[in-house]
Enzyme design. Structure first.
Site, short mmCIF file in Angstrom:
data_model
loop_
_atom_site.label_atom_id
_atom_site.label_comp_id
_atom_site.label_asym_id
_atom_site.label_seq_id
_atom_site.Cartn_x
_atom_site.Cartn_y
_atom_site.Cartn_z
N GLN A 9 -7.93 14.33 4.14
CA GLN A 9 -7.25 13.54 3.11
C GLN A 9 -8.01 13.54 1.80
O GLN A 9 -9.20 13.25 1.77
CB GLN A 9 -7.06 12.10 3.57
N HIS A 45 -11.72 12.31 1.20
CA HIS A 45 -11.81 10.89 1.52
C HIS A 45 -11.84 10.61 3.01
O HIS A 45 -12.63 9.79 3.47
CB HIS A 45 -10.60 10.20 0.89
N GLU A 95 -6.59 2.17 -3.35
CA GLU A 95 -5.15 2.24 -3.51
C GLU A 95 -4.59 0.85 -3.81
O GLU A 95 -3.52 0.71 -4.41
CB GLU A 95 -4.55 2.75 -2.18
N ARG A 140 -0.50 9.38 0.02
CA ARG A 140 -1.66 9.90 -0.70
C ARG A 140 -1.61 11.40 -0.96
O ARG A 140 -2.03 11.87 -2.04
CB ARG A 140 -2.94 9.59 0.09
N PHE A 146 0.85 -1.18 0.00
CA PHE A 146 0.00 0.00 0.00
C PHE A 146 0.89 1.23 0.00
O PHE A 146 2.08 1.15 0.32
CB PHE A 146 -0.89 -0.02 1.24
N LEU A 148 -14.76 5.71 -4.90
CA LEU A 148 -13.35 5.38 -4.72
C LEU A 148 -12.88 4.23 -5.60
O LEU A 148 -13.58 3.26 -5.79
CB LEU A 148 -13.11 4.99 -3.26
N HIS A 197 -8.15 11.57 -1.60
CA HIS A 197 -7.68 10.31 -2.17
C HIS A 197 -7.37 10.53 -3.65
O HIS A 197 -8.16 11.15 -4.36
CB HIS A 197 -8.75 9.22 -2.00
N ARG A 245 -3.01 10.29 6.61
CA ARG A 245 -3.18 8.89 7.00
C ARG A 245 -2.64 7.96 5.92
O ARG A 245 -2.82 8.22 4.73
CB ARG A 245 -4.66 8.58 7.21
C1 LIG Z 1 -14.70 4.49 -0.01
C2 LIG Z 1 -13.82 4.33 1.18
C3 LIG Z 1 -12.86 3.31 1.20
C4 LIG Z 1 -12.03 3.15 2.29
N1 LIG Z 1 -11.09 2.14 2.27
C5 LIG Z 1 -10.29 1.98 3.35
C6 LIG Z 1 -9.32 0.93 3.37
O1 LIG Z 1 -9.18 0.16 2.42
N2 LIG Z 1 -8.53 0.81 4.47
C7 LIG Z 1 -8.65 1.64 5.54
O2 LIG Z 1 -7.93 1.46 6.50
N3 LIG Z 1 -9.58 2.63 5.55
C8 LIG Z 1 -10.40 2.82 4.48
N4 LIG Z 1 -11.32 3.83 4.49
C9 LIG Z 1 -11.55 4.58 5.71
C10 LIG Z 1 -12.39 3.75 6.67
O3 LIG Z 1 -13.30 2.96 5.96
C11 LIG Z 1 -13.20 4.60 7.63
O4 LIG Z 1 -12.41 5.56 8.20
C12 LIG Z 1 -13.79 3.74 8.74
O5 LIG Z 1 -14.49 2.66 8.21
C13 LIG Z 1 -14.66 4.54 9.66
O6 LIG Z 1 -15.29 3.67 10.55
P1 LIG Z 1 -16.11 4.20 11.80
O7 LIG Z 1 -16.52 3.01 12.56
O8 LIG Z 1 -15.32 5.23 12.48
O9 LIG Z 1 -17.36 4.97 11.18
P2 LIG Z 1 -18.51 4.53 10.15
O10 LIG Z 1 -18.32 3.19 9.60
O11 LIG Z 1 -18.64 5.65 9.19
O12 LIG Z 1 -19.80 4.45 11.05
C14 LIG Z 1 -20.44 5.57 11.58
C15 LIG Z 1 -21.66 5.13 12.34
O13 LIG Z 1 -22.17 6.21 13.08
C16 LIG Z 1 -23.55 6.27 12.97
N5 LIG Z 1 -23.99 7.65 13.15
C17 LIG Z 1 -23.44 8.78 12.60
N6 LIG Z 1 -24.12 9.86 13.00
C18 LIG Z 1 -25.10 9.43 13.82
C19 LIG Z 1 -26.14 10.07 14.54
N7 LIG Z 1 -26.31 11.39 14.50
N8 LIG Z 1 -26.97 9.31 15.27
C20 LIG Z 1 -26.82 7.97 15.31
N9 LIG Z 1 -25.87 7.31 14.65
C21 LIG Z 1 -25.01 8.03 13.92
C22 LIG Z 1 -23.84 5.72 11.59
O14 LIG Z 1 -25.13 5.21 11.54
C23 LIG Z 1 -22.79 4.63 11.48
O15 LIG Z 1 -23.28 3.44 12.02
C24 LIG Z 1 -12.14 4.01 3.38
C25 LIG Z 1 -13.07 5.03 3.36
C26 LIG Z 1 -13.88 5.22 2.26
C27 LIG Z 1 -14.78 6.40 2.22
#
Ligand SMILES: Cc1cc2nc3c(=O)[nH]c(=O)nc-3n(C[C@H](O)[C@H](O)[C@H](O)COP(=O)(O)OP(=O)(O)OC[C@H]3O[C@@H](n4cnc5c(N)ncnc54)[C@H](O)[C@@H]3O)c2cc1C
Ligand code: SF4
Ligand code: SF4
Ligand code: FES
Lengths: 324, 556
Positions: B226, B336, B241, B272, B113, B238, B228, B371
């Protein structure tokens, strides 16, 4: 549209469309500019979260993945409705409660089998061969969008049927080399409203936007259940009667089969279901079959198979099955 | 009133990982989420999750790559913890039944990566987030953890500087509920929707960060966003990578692999921020095609593309009409990931007693100014687990607090003000104007003039927000109301990003100032802290934790 205190109705909207616009883009345009009350679910807008499935011209599809123009050109119209087989909450938003209940019912988690030096490496990671991983590759793609559930013919007549998505999830674990609870798992889904209730209409596999192929998963699970000796249920008797029917006539006589499967009294009991199936265009007409030409061939095949002592794998050819 | 020991807001990877930990401690844990857990944005993560589990790899090397990637703004004590604990967390995911892609010997495969000196990214084809999110959902079901599904959290209630619960709306009925809790964990994800071109889900509106600010917990390093390098031209979806990790090239309009000019050693696999700037420069200097450059996968061959990048192929076909087996994909940089977020310590605790945070909404900080790919999923798992543990300890040591009645009244009133307004402006107009100004003025390249213009614009939009009106006056599934509340959060986040970016007169990681193109460790080797006082954002600074690695020039 759903409006409080009013029967559901269709509402027409005019929008300008650009090449490449999706149905979800259209819904947003409507909501942002014409009608803020329009409700629908969406999250990822990239066909991976499973939020946005709706009926588009009668077929369940992901709104975010479906382009407007090809759809319109094909049908000459664009009717967007909530999924079928789900109660409607508002507009395109449907109630997934029973869908999730069924997913939970199948105990949707791995129960790891005891590990050994063969199954795990020195650091404790599972060793999984590529061909084993492939067995659950398709089913592991499910995004729980509910499209299959909406299209399922058995679901339409038996709302307790566990449904294609949850059954595909069964195979996700039953087909995993690491699973250690298969006997119980397979017995459970062999009960009423489980794997044997599927009428093998292939709708689920056809509408699935992620190529999960639930019907193949169901058939793999059936085969595995039989292999595990779980035969004391209507479904297996049905397959056995099917085998018998083909052997006798070279054709499937589905009406006779119902009787064999359930015993005469209970067969009468399912007539309302039969009528419902007919309503959906699925009930085979009772038929007095003549043997097809080449029945001798069919018999020979069966004799061969039986000689070898192997069992016919339940339905490996989705499209050739009964009821399709 | 219903009460729980630990209440987790958000059902992405971080939230569910935390909840599992609290349940393991024998506590009454529940999750509140605005969408069903598997609809959370973690599901979209593609490329993978980092851990030094390879024969010749080490957590130390992983930590160094991360520190360097962060442009030395990451806190090294936190980075060490993350990299050290990573292998055990991957092992645990594996034993739960994660479907990781395997090598010929049947062991977990790892791919290279960006910004990493070793192939240390574990993956499930190009659907890693999907595989892991579904896995954790399965475990949540197994643990019998309660889920308030499709409940939207409106406020965190604080009494005597301690949390006592939340107020949330059941989206199906529109009814506001109070939920009491001893400890609360925010795991609400990112805010990508602040920007027009974004890889993020439409639900990523930074709700939790604004909730934290209102509760008195500061945010940190919000100016670091960030971009992407590879997002699809029309939709911003997306392209992982992992595509470059598998060997894809970046080409400009004259067919050059232009990365050789910007990162002669790492080429396409530079960090990135470096790649996004290179692309943007190629485009701005006229060597782009229709605002894009090209990502060429063709030489990887059909078989590899189908095995390793199947989702990328279908996304390119379905959303862009291009089959990467046959044609290069036009791509451009898009917003991103949020390096900044709710400031937490190593255990996930915020400044407010009983309030914890983890995942993308939090800032420990392990990502600093930039990141590395594959480190965010890791962040959610490691610090989700840690927040789960420390919230549980806190819950065991504290009692449920009295829930003040006036809070419910206030929240209900603030919503009624919006729904009762008879005329005004639609929120969608403000949302679009915000997203446009942010991508134009606060994107890959920034300068004083554009940043100040953005600041002015946000001020205007905030004023206009006070006149937003709704067409939907109903209670049931009123998504127009939800979008309007989310818009308020987006406006606050945007303001933090812009204010942080205006102050930081240097270039570091993802924050690049054309008028200050050099990194300035003397003045700026520090974190920006954001507080909200009387609806105004106040800024302060804090030192960076440096253990082993003294800042050096960053070259790829
Ligand atoms: C397209 C894409 C690809 C990615 N690929 C990678 C990768 O390959 N490797 C890597 O390391 N990272 C990757 N990332 C980054 C990574 O996926 C995210 O940073 C990570 O999944 C975030 O997880 P989280 O649990 O913090 O939040 P999320 O998975 O975004 O979950 C947020 C949660 O909060 C809840 N929520 C939000 N607001 C409220 C509210 N007001 N009331 C109640 N509930 C609420 C939502 O319902 C949801 O359940 C990628 C990101 C994107 C956008
Ligand atoms: S099997 Fe396919 S159609 Fe059914 S829920 Fe899963 S992804 Fe959707
Ligand atoms: S094949 Fe079976 S599960 Fe699939 S739609 Fe038809 S009846 Fe339902
Ligand atoms: S919005 Fe996620 S699948 Fe369509």
């Amino acid at each position: 549209m759903t409006v409080k205190g009013c029967e559901p109705f269709l509402q027409a909207y005019d929008i300008d469309v650009n090449n490449g616009d999706t149905i979800l883009d259209a819904l947003h345009k409507i909501k942002d500019v014409q009608d803020g009350t329009l409700s629908f679910r969406r999250s990822c807008r990239s066909a991976i979260c499973g939020s946005c499935a709706v009926n588009i011209n009668g077929a369940p599809k992901l709104a975010c993945k479906t382009q407007i123009l090809p759809e319109f050109e094909k049908h000459g119209r664009l009717t967007i409705e909530p999924l079928s087989n789900f109660p409607v909450i508002k507009d395109l938003v449907v109630d997934f409660d029973s869908f999730w209940e069924k997913v939970h019912k199948i105990e949707p988690y791995l129960t790891p089998k005891e590990s050994s030096a063969k199954t795990k490496d020195k650091d404790g990671f599972w060793i999984i061969k590529k061909q084993d991983a492939l067995k659950i590759d398709d089913v592991s793609n499910c995004i729980f969008c509910g499209s299959c559930y909406s299209a399922c013919n058995t679901m339409a007549v038996d709302n307790q049927f566990i449904g294609p998505a949850a059954l595909a999830k069964v195979w996700r674990f039953a087909g995993d080399v690491r699973e250690g609870n298969n006997k119980k798992r397979l017995a459970k889904v062999s009960e009423d409203h489980g794997i044997w209730s599927c009428s093998r209409c292939v709708e689920c596999t056809q509408v699935c936007p992620k190529d999960v192929k639930p019907l193949i998963a169901i058939e793999d699970t059936r085969a595995k259940a039989i292999k595990a000796g779980i035969k004391d249920n209507a479904g297996v008797r049905h397959v056995e009667s099917m085998v018998d029917s083909v052997k006798r006539t070279g054709l499937l006589d589905e009406a006779t089969m119902t009787v064999k499967t359930l015993g005469f009294m209970r067969s009468l009991g399912i007539i309302p279901l039969g009528l419902k199936m007919e309503f959906h265009g699925k009930m085979p007409l009772p038929n007095l079959f003549k043997s097809i030409k080449g029945i001798e061939e069919v018999k020979k095949i069966y004799e061969e198979v039986e000689k070898k002592g192997s069992r016919v794998k339940a339905g490996t050819h989705p499209k050739d099955g009964w009821g399709s | 009133m219903v009460s729980h020991d630990v209440l987790i807001i958000g059902a992405g990877l971080a939230g569910m990982r935390a909840a599992i930990e609290a349940a393991r401690q024998g506590l009454n844990a529940a999750i509140v989420t605005k969408v069903h857990p598997v609809r959370s944005h973690s599901v979209a993560a593609q490329g993978g999750i980092n851990a030094a589990i390879g024969e010749n790899d080490s957590w130390d090397a992983h930590a160094f790559d991360t520190v360097k990637g962060s442009d030395y703004l990451g806190d090294q004590d936190a980075i060490e913890i993350m990299c050290k604990e990573a292998p055990k967390d991957i092992l645990e995911l594996d034993s739960m039944g994660a479907i990781f892609s395997r090598d010929e010997k049947g062991r977990i495969a790892q791919r290279p990566f960006g910004g990493a000196g070793f192939p240390r990214t574990c993956f499930a084809a190009d659907r890693t987030g999907h595989a892991l999110l579904h896995l954790l959902y399965e475990q949540v079901v197994k643990c019998g953890i309660g889920i308030y599904e499709e409940w939207f959290v409106l406020s965190i209630v604080i009494e005597d500087e301690k949390v006592c619960g939340i107020i949330a709306m059941d989206i199906r009925t529109g009814i506001l509920h109070r939920l009491q809790a001893k400890a609360i964990i925010l795991a609400t994800g990112g805010y990508g929707r602040v920007y027009r071109n974004s890889t993020n889900a439409l639900i990523n509106t930074g709700d939790g960060m604004n909730l934290a600010l209102d509760a008195g917990a500061p945010l940190m390093d919000m100016e670091f966003v960030q971009f992407h390098p590879t997002t699809l031209k029309t939709t911003g979806i997306l392209v992982t990578e992992g595509a470059r990790g598998e060997g894809a090239y970046l080409l400009n309009s004259i067919g050059q692999r232009f990365m050789s000019k910007y990162a002669p050693n790492a080429l396409e696999l530079a960090s990135r921020d470096v790649v996004s700037r290179a692309e943007q420069q190629e485009i701005e200097e006229g060597r782009g095609i229709d605002g894009c450059v090209l990502l060429d996968l063709r030489h990887l061959g059909e078989e590899k593309i189908k095995e390793r990048l199947p989702q990328i192929r279908s996304l390119a076909i379905d959303f862009e009409g291009i089959d990467p087996v046959k044609e290069p994909i036009p791509i451009k940089p898009g917003a991103h990931y949020s390096m900044g977020g709710i400031k937490t310590d190593l255990s996930g605790a915020t400044k407010v007693k009983g309030l914890f945070a983890a995942g993308e909404c939090a800032c420990v900080s392990v990502h600093g100014a930039n990141r590395l790919g594959g480190n965010s999923l890791l962040d959610t798992i490691v610090f989700g687990r840690r927040a789960g543990i420390s919230a549980s300890i806190y819950a065991k040591e504290n009692n449920i607090k009295e829930f003040p009645d006036y809070q419910l009244k206030e929240t209900a009133h603030s919503i009624a003000v919006i729904t009762n307004r008879r005329q005004g402006e639609r929120g969608s107009v403000i949302r679009d104007e915000l997203a446009n100004i942010m991508i134009k003025n606060v994107g890959v390249f920034r300068d004083k003039e554009r940043l100040f213009a953005a600041k002015e614009k946000i001020k205007e939009l905030k004023e206009r927000y006070n006149h937003v009106y709704l067409e939907d006056k109903g209670d049931i599934f009123n998504t127009e109301l939800l979008e309007t509340i989310e818009l308020k959060n987006l406006l606050t986040i945007a303001e933090c990003i812009v204010l942080g970016a205006i102050n930081r007169t240097e270039s570091r990681g993802a924050h690049f100032r054309l008028d200050y193109p050099k990194r300035d460790d003397e003045t700026w080797l520090k974190h920006t802290m954001f507080y909200k006082k009387d609806d105004e954002i106040k800024i302060d600074y804090k030192d960076v934790a440096i253990t082993k690695h003294k800042p050096m020039e960053r070259k790829y």
